[in-house]
Design a protein around this motif. Structure first.
Motif, PDB file in Angstrom:
ATOM      1  N   VAL A 237       0.855  -1.200   0.000  1.00  0.00           N
ATOM      2  CA  VAL A 237       0.000   0.000   0.000  1.00  0.00           C
ATOM      3  C   VAL A 237       0.886   1.244   0.000  1.00  0.00           C
ATOM      4  O   VAL A 237       0.652   2.187  -0.762  1.00  0.00           O
ATOM      5  CB  VAL A 237      -0.972  -0.004   1.197  1.00  0.00           C
ATOM      6  N   GLN A 238       1.922   1.244   0.832  1.00  0.00           N
ATOM      7  CA  GLN A 238       2.833   2.393   0.873  1.00  0.00           C
ATOM      8  C   GLN A 238       3.524   2.600  -0.479  1.00  0.00           C
ATOM      9  O   GLN A 238       3.713   3.738  -0.913  1.00  0.00           O
ATOM     10  CB  GLN A 238       3.865   2.220   1.989  1.00  0.00           C
TER      11      GLN A 238
ATOM     12  N   ILE B 284     -10.913  12.318  -8.298  1.00  0.00           N
ATOM     13  CA  ILE B 284     -10.498  11.121  -7.556  1.00  0.00           C
ATOM     14  C   ILE B 284      -9.846  10.138  -8.521  1.00  0.00           C
ATOM     15  O   ILE B 284     -10.417   9.782  -9.550  1.00  0.00           O
ATOM     16  CB  ILE B 284     -11.687  10.444  -6.845  1.00  0.00           C
ATOM     17  N   ARG B 285      -8.655   9.710  -8.167  1.00  0.00           N
ATOM     18  CA  ARG B 285      -7.888   8.762  -8.974  1.00  0.00           C
ATOM     19  C   ARG B 285      -7.633   7.499  -8.174  1.00  0.00           C
ATOM     20  O   ARG B 285      -7.746   7.499  -6.948  1.00  0.00           O
ATOM     21  CB  ARG B 285      -6.559   9.381  -9.404  1.00  0.00           C
ATOM     22  N   ARG B 286      -7.251   6.438  -8.897  1.00  0.00           N
ATOM     23  CA  ARG B 286      -6.979   5.171  -8.227  1.00  0.00           C
ATOM     24  C   ARG B 286      -5.680   4.576  -8.745  1.00  0.00           C
ATOM     25  O   ARG B 286      -5.457   4.489  -9.949  1.00  0.00           O
ATOM     26  CB  ARG B 286      -8.096   4.172  -8.476  1.00  0.00           C
ATOM     27  N   THR B 287      -4.846   4.165  -7.807  1.00  0.00           N
ATOM     28  CA  THR B 287      -3.674   3.363  -8.125  1.00  0.00           C
ATOM     29  C   THR B 287      -3.886   1.999  -7.480  1.00  0.00           C
ATOM     30  O   THR B 287      -4.449   1.908  -6.387  1.00  0.00           O
ATOM     31  CB  THR B 287      -2.366   4.032  -7.665  1.00  0.00           C
TER      32      THR B 287
ATOM     33  N   GLY C   4      -7.122  -1.054  -3.973  1.00  0.00           N
ATOM     34  CA  GLY C   4      -6.750   0.163  -4.667  1.00  0.00           C
ATOM     35  C   GLY C   4      -6.654   1.290  -3.657  1.00  0.00           C
ATOM     36  O   GLY C   4      -7.336   1.272  -2.630  1.00  0.00           O
ATOM     37  N   VAL C   5      -5.784   2.241  -3.947  1.00  0.00           N
ATOM     38  CA  VAL C   5      -5.679   3.457  -3.142  1.00  0.00           C
ATOM     39  C   VAL C   5      -6.351   4.559  -3.945  1.00  0.00           C
ATOM     40  O   VAL C   5      -5.922   4.874  -5.055  1.00  0.00           O
ATOM     41  CB  VAL C   5      -4.209   3.807  -2.834  1.00  0.00           C
TER      42      VAL C   5
ATOM     43  N   MET D 155      -9.221   0.655  -0.544  1.00  0.00           N
ATOM     44  CA  MET D 155     -10.443  -0.071  -0.833  1.00  0.00           C
ATOM     45  C   MET D 155     -10.176  -1.458  -1.392  1.00  0.00           C
ATOM     46  O   MET D 155      -9.363  -1.629  -2.296  1.00  0.00           O
ATOM     47  CB  MET D 155     -11.229   0.791  -1.812  1.00  0.00           C
ATOM     48  N   HIS D 156     -10.871  -2.434  -0.827  1.00  0.00           N
ATOM     49  CA  HIS D 156     -10.871  -3.776  -1.402  1.00  0.00           C
ATOM     50  C   HIS D 156     -11.668  -3.694  -2.689  1.00  0.00           C
ATOM     51  O   HIS D 156     -12.794  -3.202  -2.710  1.00  0.00           O
ATOM     52  CB  HIS D 156     -11.503  -4.773  -0.429  1.00  0.00           C
TER      53      HIS D 156
END
Length: 97
Positions: free
Chosen positions: A35-36, A56-59, A67-68, A83-84
């Motif tokens: 996650v980090q 809002i973006r997701r990596t 996803g973060v 988020m799972h």
């Protein structure tokens, strides 16, 4: 650039660590590291990742179905959710502010 967690996103992160750690000692730490690493990629390239809606973006988190979600701001990333990816999509919408 720095980052800050929405309080519920930080709780999700910690619950994920705890869940994986109960499954296998050390797995929680590996999850936290991944996650980090995702957050660090977003810090390095804040506009490179998929836009979900608005700003809002997701990596994605390597090796885990997470996803973060974050909002790039002028001086920081605001982490909206850890988020799972297979549970309750869209639950985070009220956090985006």
């Amino acid at each position: 650039m720095n980052y800050v967690f929405h309080p519920e996103a930080e709780t999700e992160f910690n619950l994920g660590i705890d869940w994986y750690e109960t499954r296998s000692p050390g797995m929680g730490l590996r999850f936290a590291d991944e996650v980090q690493a995702s957050i660090q990629r977003a810090l390095a390239f804040p506009l490179a990742w998929q836009v979900l809606e608005g700003n809002i973006r997701r990596t994605l988190v390597n090796r885990y179905p997470y996803g973060v979600l974050y909002a790039p701001e002028p001086d920081r990333l605001f982490i909206v959710a850890v988020m799972h990816l297979r549970q309750r999509p869209g639950y985070w919408h009220n956090r985006a502010g």
